[in-house]
Design a protein around this motif. Structure first.
Motif, PDB file in Angstrom:
ATOM      1  N   GLN A 210     -92.415  64.384 -44.736  1.00  0.00           N
ATOM      2  CA  GLN A 210     -92.545  63.438 -43.626  1.00  0.00           C
ATOM      3  C   GLN A 210     -93.019  62.073 -44.096  1.00  0.00           C
ATOM      4  O   GLN A 210     -92.924  61.095 -43.382  1.00  0.00           O
ATOM      5  N   ALA A 211     -93.549  62.010 -45.329  1.00  0.00           N
ATOM      6  CA  ALA A 211     -94.078  60.743 -45.797  1.00  0.00           C
ATOM      7  C   ALA A 211     -92.972  59.778 -46.212  1.00  0.00           C
ATOM      8  O   ALA A 211     -93.230  58.629 -46.499  1.00  0.00           O
ATOM      9  N   TYR A 212     -91.744  60.240 -46.252  1.00  0.00           N
ATOM     10  CA  TYR A 212     -90.660  59.385 -46.735  1.00  0.00           C
ATOM     11  C   TYR A 212     -89.757  58.954 -45.588  1.00  0.00           C
ATOM     12  O   TYR A 212     -89.116  59.788 -44.952  1.00  0.00           O
ATOM     13  N   SER A 213     -89.740  57.667 -45.371  1.00  0.00           N
ATOM     14  CA  SER A 213     -89.056  57.173 -44.172  1.00  0.00           C
ATOM     15  C   SER A 213     -87.555  57.500 -44.222  1.00  0.00           C
ATOM     16  O   SER A 213     -86.954  57.786 -43.200  1.00  0.00           O
ATOM     17  N   TYR A 214     -86.938  57.491 -45.405  1.00  0.00           N
ATOM     18  CA  TYR A 214     -85.509  57.833 -45.484  1.00  0.00           C
ATOM     19  C   TYR A 214     -85.230  59.261 -45.017  1.00  0.00           C
ATOM     20  O   TYR A 214     -84.158  59.566 -44.527  1.00  0.00           O
ATOM     21  N   LEU A 215     -86.219  60.147 -45.218  1.00  0.00           N
ATOM     22  CA  LEU A 215     -85.981  61.558 -44.865  1.00  0.00           C
ATOM     23  C   LEU A 215     -86.474  61.872 -43.458  1.00  0.00           C
ATOM     24  O   LEU A 215     -85.914  62.725 -42.772  1.00  0.00           O
ATOM     25  N   ALA A 216     -87.543  61.184 -43.050  1.00  0.00           N
ATOM     26  CA  ALA A 216     -88.187  61.551 -41.786  1.00  0.00           C
ATOM     27  C   ALA A 216     -87.380  61.080 -40.568  1.00  0.00           C
ATOM     28  O   ALA A 216     -87.414  61.693 -39.517  1.00  0.00           O
ATOM     29  N   ARG A 217     -86.626  59.982 -40.768  1.00  0.00           N
ATOM     30  CA  ARG A 217     -85.965  59.342 -39.636  1.00  0.00           C
ATOM     31  C   ARG A 217     -85.035  60.251 -38.834  1.00  0.00           C
ATOM     32  O   ARG A 217     -84.941  60.161 -37.631  1.00  0.00           O
ATOM     33  N   SER A 218     -84.344  61.143 -39.514  1.00  0.00           N
ATOM     34  CA  SER A 218     -83.313  61.929 -38.817  1.00  0.00           C
ATOM     35  C   SER A 218     -83.914  63.052 -37.978  1.00  0.00           C
ATOM     36  O   SER A 218     -83.228  63.661 -37.168  1.00  0.00           O
ATOM     37  N   GLY A 219     -85.204  63.332 -38.196  1.00  0.00           N
ATOM     38  CA  GLY A 219     -85.862  64.377 -37.403  1.00  0.00           C
ATOM     39  C   GLY A 219     -85.574  65.778 -37.934  1.00  0.00           C
ATOM     40  O   GLY A 219     -86.057  66.758 -37.370  1.00  0.00           O
ATOM     41  N   THR A 220     -84.822  65.902 -39.004  1.00  0.00           N
ATOM     42  CA  THR A 220     -84.523  67.238 -39.538  1.00  0.00           C
ATOM     43  C   THR A 220     -84.819  67.272 -41.032  1.00  0.00           C
ATOM     44  O   THR A 220     -84.350  66.412 -41.781  1.00  0.00           O
ATOM     45  N   THR A 221     -85.628  68.253 -41.417  1.00  0.00           N
ATOM     46  CA  THR A 221     -85.919  68.348 -42.851  1.00  0.00           C
ATOM     47  C   THR A 221     -85.590  69.731 -43.405  1.00  0.00           C
ATOM     48  O   THR A 221     -85.499  69.912 -44.610  1.00  0.00           O
ATOM     49  N   GLN A 222     -85.414  70.708 -42.519  1.00  0.00           N
ATOM     50  CA  GLN A 222     -85.171  72.078 -42.989  1.00  0.00           C
ATOM     51  C   GLN A 222     -83.764  72.534 -42.608  1.00  0.00           C
ATOM     52  O   GLN A 222     -83.204  72.073 -41.631  1.00  0.00           O
ATOM     53  N   VAL A 223     -83.239  73.465 -43.395  1.00  0.00           N
ATOM     54  CA  VAL A 223     -81.996  74.135 -43.018  1.00  0.00           C
ATOM     55  C   VAL A 223     -82.329  75.614 -42.871  1.00  0.00           C
ATOM     56  O   VAL A 223     -82.903  76.207 -43.794  1.00  0.00           O
ATOM     57  N   ALA A 224     -81.991  76.184 -41.718  1.00  0.00           N
ATOM     58  CA  ALA A 224     -82.331  77.595 -41.481  1.00  0.00           C
ATOM     59  C   ALA A 224     -81.697  78.458 -42.568  1.00  0.00           C
ATOM     60  O   ALA A 224     -80.520  78.283 -42.904  1.00  0.00           O
ATOM     61  N   LEU A 252     -83.817  61.644 -64.506  1.00  0.00           N
ATOM     62  CA  LEU A 252     -82.944  61.774 -63.337  1.00  0.00           C
ATOM     63  C   LEU A 252     -83.777  62.051 -62.083  1.00  0.00           C
ATOM     64  O   LEU A 252     -83.574  61.435 -61.036  1.00  0.00           O
ATOM     65  N   MET A 253     -84.750  62.966 -62.207  1.00  0.00           N
ATOM     66  CA  MET A 253     -85.552  63.292 -61.043  1.00  0.00           C
ATOM     67  C   MET A 253     -86.482  62.143 -60.674  1.00  0.00           C
ATOM     68  O   MET A 253     -86.796  61.934 -59.515  1.00  0.00           O
ATOM     69  N   GLU A 254     -86.889  61.366 -61.685  1.00  0.00           N
ATOM     70  CA  GLU A 254     -87.679  60.167 -61.378  1.00  0.00           C
ATOM     71  C   GLU A 254     -86.848  59.174 -60.596  1.00  0.00           C
ATOM     72  O   GLU A 254     -87.342  58.512 -59.681  1.00  0.00           O
ATOM     73  N   LEU A 255     -85.599  59.086 -60.950  1.00  0.00           N
ATOM     74  CA  LEU A 255     -84.711  58.177 -60.217  1.00  0.00           C
ATOM     75  C   LEU A 255     -84.595  58.636 -58.755  1.00  0.00           C
ATOM     76  O   LEU A 255     -84.664  57.832 -57.828  1.00  0.00           O
ATOM     77  N   VAL A 256     -84.447  59.945 -58.572  1.00  0.00           N
ATOM     78  CA  VAL A 256     -84.352  60.474 -57.210  1.00  0.00           C
ATOM     79  C   VAL A 256     -85.639  60.151 -56.444  1.00  0.00           C
ATOM     80  O   VAL A 256     -85.614  59.712 -55.292  1.00  0.00           O
ATOM     81  N   ALA A 257     -86.794  60.345 -57.119  1.00  0.00           N
ATOM     82  CA  ALA A 257     -88.081  60.035 -56.487  1.00  0.00           C
ATOM     83  C   ALA A 257     -88.161  58.537 -56.179  1.00  0.00           C
ATOM     84  O   ALA A 257     -88.672  58.132 -55.133  1.00  0.00           O
ATOM     85  N   ALA A 258     -87.620  57.727 -57.103  1.00  0.00           N
ATOM     86  CA  ALA A 258     -87.686  56.271 -56.910  1.00  0.00           C
ATOM     87  C   ALA A 258     -86.923  55.866 -55.657  1.00  0.00           C
ATOM     88  O   ALA A 258     -87.362  54.997 -54.906  1.00  0.00           O
ATOM     89  N   VAL A 259     -85.796  56.522 -55.410  1.00  0.00           N
ATOM     90  CA  VAL A 259     -85.008  56.182 -54.220  1.00  0.00           C
ATOM     91  C   VAL A 259     -85.858  56.402 -52.966  1.00  0.00           C
ATOM     92  O   VAL A 259     -85.882  55.572 -52.062  1.00  0.00           O
ATOM     93  N   LEU A 260     -86.591  57.527 -52.947  1.00  0.00           N
ATOM     94  CA  LEU A 260     -87.454  57.797 -51.787  1.00  0.00           C
ATOM     95  C   LEU A 260     -88.550  56.742 -51.667  1.00  0.00           C
ATOM     96  O   LEU A 260     -88.868  56.264 -50.579  1.00  0.00           O
ATOM     97  N   ALA A 261     -89.128  56.395 -52.819  1.00  0.00           N
ATOM     98  CA  ALA A 261     -90.228  55.436 -52.806  1.00  0.00           C
ATOM     99  C   ALA A 261     -89.740  54.075 -52.324  1.00  0.00           C
ATOM    100  O   ALA A 261     -90.433  53.386 -51.565  1.00  0.00           O
ATOM    101  N   ILE A 262     -88.554  53.684 -52.746  1.00  0.00           N
ATOM    102  CA  ILE A 262     -87.995  52.393 -52.329  1.00  0.00           C
ATOM    103  C   ILE A 262     -87.884  52.343 -50.801  1.00  0.00           C
ATOM    104  O   ILE A 262     -88.195  51.340 -50.165  1.00  0.00           O
ATOM    105  N   GLY A 263     -87.475  53.473 -50.222  1.00  0.00           N
ATOM    106  CA  GLY A 263     -87.288  53.534 -48.770  1.00  0.00           C
ATOM    107  C   GLY A 263     -88.568  53.262 -47.992  1.00  0.00           C
ATOM    108  O   GLY A 263     -88.534  52.925 -46.812  1.00  0.00           O
TER     109      GLY A 263
END
Ligand SMILES: Nc1ncnc2c1ncn2[C@@H]1O[C@H](COP(=O)(O)OP(=O)(O)OP(=O)(O)O)[C@@H](O)[C@H]1O
Length: 925
Positions: A210-224, A252-263
């Motif tokens: 929830q701390a990442y605005s790119y992920l939190a915005r859609s209201g869905t974080t889990q897949v059943a 590579l994973m740092e880059l993925v983390a960086a994308v979240l941080a940028i958001g």
């Protein structure tokens, strides 16, 4: 089609095109009926398409055989809308082809196996980075792909190549409502950043979803039903297998983390920040919270001041001069999102490149079997650049389809001199020309032009379309100024595209100052992905628009497909929007049938012939039906007359077929079945009956032998109740029928399941866990109780031996050697069918067995974190009245001490020490 679907027959042939209807019931269909089991694969191997019910394996088999027979490239084109089952079909095809190659492989050849593993491993990796949950599909591919497998002329895989089309990168910043971003973000967070070699502080600093605005915005974080942590294990394994070094994985994973941080970086105007220096600067943006900037800069390994400047300014180069203009808060947010998208998209490109390096075929390889899994036609409420490209791709494919199937069909009738009435069908080349044409310019070229002219805007693009293409019968520019849309009349229906945003998406420019900033990153990966442009070069090189790139890709794809001898088609259909089994939405299906071009196909087929075969093949296959042609037709009789005699003997009337110059044409599919039926009756099919009977006889004999062997193994042990008295059935869970198991065995190069049952596994912390024990022809597996996920695999050659107590307690310790690495951790199991398991391991793996009531074994060190370090433990078995009347159980208190104790209900009889040597029983002194 509907009737078939209700009875779980999800495949139908319409002419040579396989139509697949998504059953939305993985578990039920596949496990109970063994729809995709190794046994089913064997059944389809070497069979003609009309001999067995339609299946995705029919297409895979005919493509693979055609490849071998003709030594010419083949391709399988799979289309359908999102969630219709394209990716599933593509995976089944790949598995089938790999299994067919493995079955034909001389045992000495190991390279085929390696290639197969690598290609199968590329799936979870590309899915982690390129798939996402959408409202239509929990695991939707957000890019198109064409996967080619290269073969040698004996049909053994030599390597592969993946081409990808149009990743939906906008998802990085704005996943739709109820949807998620790409899976990898959630996998990374589920693992708390424990991604690469663990040395990265950036990864360890990750927080909650929830701390990442790119992920939190859609209201869905889990897949059943989806565990991101488990999926991460598969991704990590694939990264390693495909040659990503530990350092590269971390980067590579740092880059993925960086994308979240940028958001998480936000902006405000200078004025709001109270820092107005000059009047004109009052609108200029500054970073709102410095902390978020620092986190992002650390992840990107760049100077925070440079990052801030790259987000709040735009540099434009005019010749050798550079001009920097400040951006306002909204423009900065835009620049931030552009940065995030560019990073992710280039990382995805690099990922595909690395996969291609890992699976690269030798230079001489040229024979390929390609599988295209590409998004189907899209008509949304709001359609933009992405839909324009996707629909353009579908127009191109439809055109290839028309070229190949319909035209070829009509041409064949003409060449064979067979009478038929040509059907009228819509040839969509006029629409393809409208989109990609160059004279007069098509839609994409007009868009390109507006991207280079000074002051080109979405509105001026629309004006140009209106003035230059207004007379085109398939284009309509909206007269409503405010609406700003244009409509293309596609073969599948009319689609209104919004002009707003097209220029920007087509330009697809990474901001120059952002590239410069990233090229100085201390992360080798990021610096590599964004090489600093040398001045002379950039000004000379024309920058290609996204539309131009896509057009080029489509041309290359069409050329590749055009080079294939025969395309094979799979059309996937979604029966309802609710992803529910057994629900048929007739309107929805009719719509898909229309745009998949199935209607044209049926029309041609109805007017023409369902089946054709050259005279020689027809005679060879059916001559036994007719006395006059068996064992050989009279020498003086023409092949056409011999075929006519056979057709008459099978009571197929004259109106039901035509004889061309070289081929028999059958009007109705039923005629083929009649012929086949006659043929098999004529042959009595003795061979197959015998073979079937032999197989079940052999299986029974194996189990009886095993029980006899078991008695020898356990001889000398005076037990009150021995589980060897139970019948030995082997696969108690029908594991051999599960597609996951088939895949697992295929990956390990294994062929059969000898045993599968639910058991209890005692882990390194002394906790008893419910698991599945599966014994194949080469390994012992401990699997998770759901989804057959592998927890532990021990190959037979790593097996050091088995220790048992002298009681009938169900416990067994399987000792594992670690080869050069030293000893591996043993498995401590409690099984119901101990005798069967032990005998099988003695018989199949040549394991030796030692019985004693105190057993020493190597275990992984206990603790919170997974480790490969081992330590020695002891387990003792003691009789205890406390457990009278129940099964033996592990004393939980003892588990904490590392000295395990099993309490066994009181038994009669003496204890004996027994030593069983390799391959047979030999009581010890
Ligand atoms: N043959 C099948 N048997 C059982 N279930 C299936 C089958 N085909 C598809 N499904 C189910 O439908 C879901 C969607 O299928 P799939 O991911 O292949 O669709 P797709 O057409 O590739 O979609 P997208 O374009 O969104 O990637 C699968 O996850 C699976 O649950």
């Amino acid at each position: 089609m509907q009737a078939g679907f209700k009875q779980d027959k999800i495949y139908t042939f319409i002419g040579p095109v396989l139509v697949s209807v998504n059953p939305f019931k993985q578990a039920a269909i596949q496990r109970i009926r063994g729809m995709y089991s190794a046994e089913t694969m064997r059944k389809y191997s070497g069979r003609q398409s009309f001999e067995l019910p339609p299946h995705v394996y029919t297409i895979a088999e005919s493509a693979y055989r055609a490849l071998l027979r003709s030594s010419k490239g083949q391709c399988i084109l799979i289309t359908g809308e999102s969630g219709a089952g394209k990716t599933e079909a593509a995976k089944r095809v790949m598995e089938y082809v790999m299994a067919a190659a493995a079955a034909a492989r001389p045992s000495a050849k190991a390279t085929g196996r390696e290639v197969q593993d690598l290609l199968l491993q590329s799936n979870p990796l590309l899915e982690a980075f390129g798939n996402a949950k959408t409202v239509r599909n929990e695991n939707s591919s957000r890019f198109g792909k064409y996967v080619e497998i290269f073969f040698d002329y004996q049909g053994q895989p030599l390597g592969g190549r993946v081409s990808k089309f149009l990743l939906e990168k906008s998802r990085v910043c704005v996943p739709g409502k109820g949807e998620r971003s790409f899976h990898i973000f959630y996998q990374l967070l589920a693992m708390g950043g424990d991604g690469g070699d663990g040395s990265s502080c950036v990864l360890h600093a990750l927080g909650e979803l929830q701390a990442y605005s790119y992920l939190a915005r859609s209201g869905t974080t889990q897949v059943a039903g989806l565990s991101d942590a488990d999926e991460w294990s598969a991704t990590a394994e694939a990264l390693t297998t495909l040659g990503f070094s530990p350092e590269r994985q971390t980067q590579l994973m740092e880059l993925v983390a960086a994308v979240l941080a940028i958001g998480n970086i936000s902006f405000q105007s200078n004025r709001a920040a109270g820092q107005v220096l000059a009047k004109t600067d009052s609108q200029a943006a500054v970073v709102h919270q410095e902390d978020s900037l620092k986190v992002a800069a650390a992840a990107l390994k760049v100077d925070p001041r440079k990052l801030a400047s790259a987000l709040t300014n735009r540099t434009i180069a005019t010749g050798i001069d550079r001009m920097s203009t400040p951006l306002d808060a909204a423009q900065s947010a835009h620049a931030r999102d552009a940065l995030a998208k560019a990073l992710y998209a280039r990382a995805f490109d690099a990922l595909v490149e690395q996969v291609n390096r890992a699976v690269a075929p030798p230079p001489h390889a040229e024979l390929t079997l390609g599988v295209l899994d590409i998004y189907g036609f899209e008509i949304f409420e709001a359609n933009s650049f992405e839909q324009l490209c996707i629909n353009f791709a579908n127009e191109k494919l439809q055109q290839l389809f028309i070229e190949f199937t319909l035209r070829a069909e009509q041409a064949e009738y003409a060449a064979e001199g067979v009478a038929w009435t040509p059907v009228e069908f819509f040839n969509n080349c006029v629409v393809v020309e409208l989109i990609e044409g160059s004279r007069p310019a098509g839609v994409l070229l007009w868009l390109d032009e507006e991207c280079v002219v000074p002051k080109g805007t979405d509105a001026s693009f629309l004006t140009k379309l209106a003035s230059n293409l207004s007379k085109h019968p398939h284009l309509e520019v909206s007269k409503d100024q405010a609406a700003r849309t244009f409509t293309i009349k596609h073969y599948a229906g009319d689609v209104a595209y919004a002009a707003d945003g097209l220029i920007e998406k087509n330009k697809d420019l990474a901001y120059r100052n952002q590239i410069e900033m990233l090229s100085e990153s201390a992360s080798p990966l990021i610096a590599e992905l964004f090489p600093a442009a040398t001045r002379g070069k950039t000004s000379a090189k024309k920058i290609e628009t996204a539309g131009a790139q896509f057009r080029k890709q489509m041309d290359a794809l069409a050329a590749t497909i055009g080079r294939c001898a025969e395309p094979h088609y799979i059309r996937c259909i979604k029966p309802n929007l609710k992803k529910r089994p057994a629900d048929w939405d007739a309107q929805l299906v009719a719509h898909q049938v229309r745009y998949l071009g199935i209607v044209e196909n049926v029309l041609v087929r109805r007017a023409g012939f369902a089946h054709r075969m050259p005279f020689s093949r027809f005679l060879g296959r059916y001559k036994m039906i007719c006395r006059g042609t068996w064992p050989a037709p009279p020498a003086a009789q023409s092949p056409a007359d011999s075929c006519a005699a056979i057709l008459a003997a099978a009571h197929i009337v004259k109106a039901g077929y035509e004889l061309g110059k070289t081929k028999v044409f059958l009007r109705a599919p039923a005629s083929v079945f009649t012929l086949e039926d006659r043929r098999s009756r004529a042959l009595h099919d003795v061979a197959r009956i015998l073979q079937g009977a032999y197989r079940s006889f052999a299986a029974r004999r194996y189990r009886i032998k095993l029980r006899e062997k078991s008695m020898a193994v356990f001889e000398g042990l005076k037990r009150r109740r021995g589980s060897w008295r139970l019948p030995f059935l082997g696969d108690y869970l029908d594991a051999a029928e599960a597609p996951e198991v088939t895949r697992m065995l295929l990956k390990a190069g294994e062929a059969r399941v000898y045993f599968a049952d639910r058991i209890t596994h005692v882990n390194r912390n002394g906790k008893a866990q419910e698991r599945i024990l599966l014994i194949s022809d080469r390994s012992v597996y401990v699997l998770a109780p759901t989804k057959w996920r592998v927890n532990v695999r021990v190959a037979f050659d790593e097996l050091e031996g088995i220790s048992l107590s002298t009681f009938a307690d169900g416990f067994m310790v399987v000792h594992v050697g670690g080869g050069a690495k030293g000893g591996g951790a043993a498995l401590l199991l409690q099984v119901q069918r101990k005798a069967e398991v032990v005998t099988m391991l003695v018989q199949e793996a040549g394991a030796s067995v030692v019985c004693s009531d105190t057993i020493e074994f190597r275990s992984k060190r206990a603790g919170m974190f997974e480790t490969s370090a081992t330590e020695t433990r002891t387990i003792t078995f003691v009789e205890s009245a406390a457990t009278a009347g129940s099964a033996a159980l592990l004393d939980e208190k003892s588990a904490a001490t590392g000295q395990l104790r099993v309490l066994v209900p009181p038994v009669l009889g003496s204890k004996a020490e027994l030593q069983i040597g390799k391959g047979g029983a030999a009581p010890a002194a």
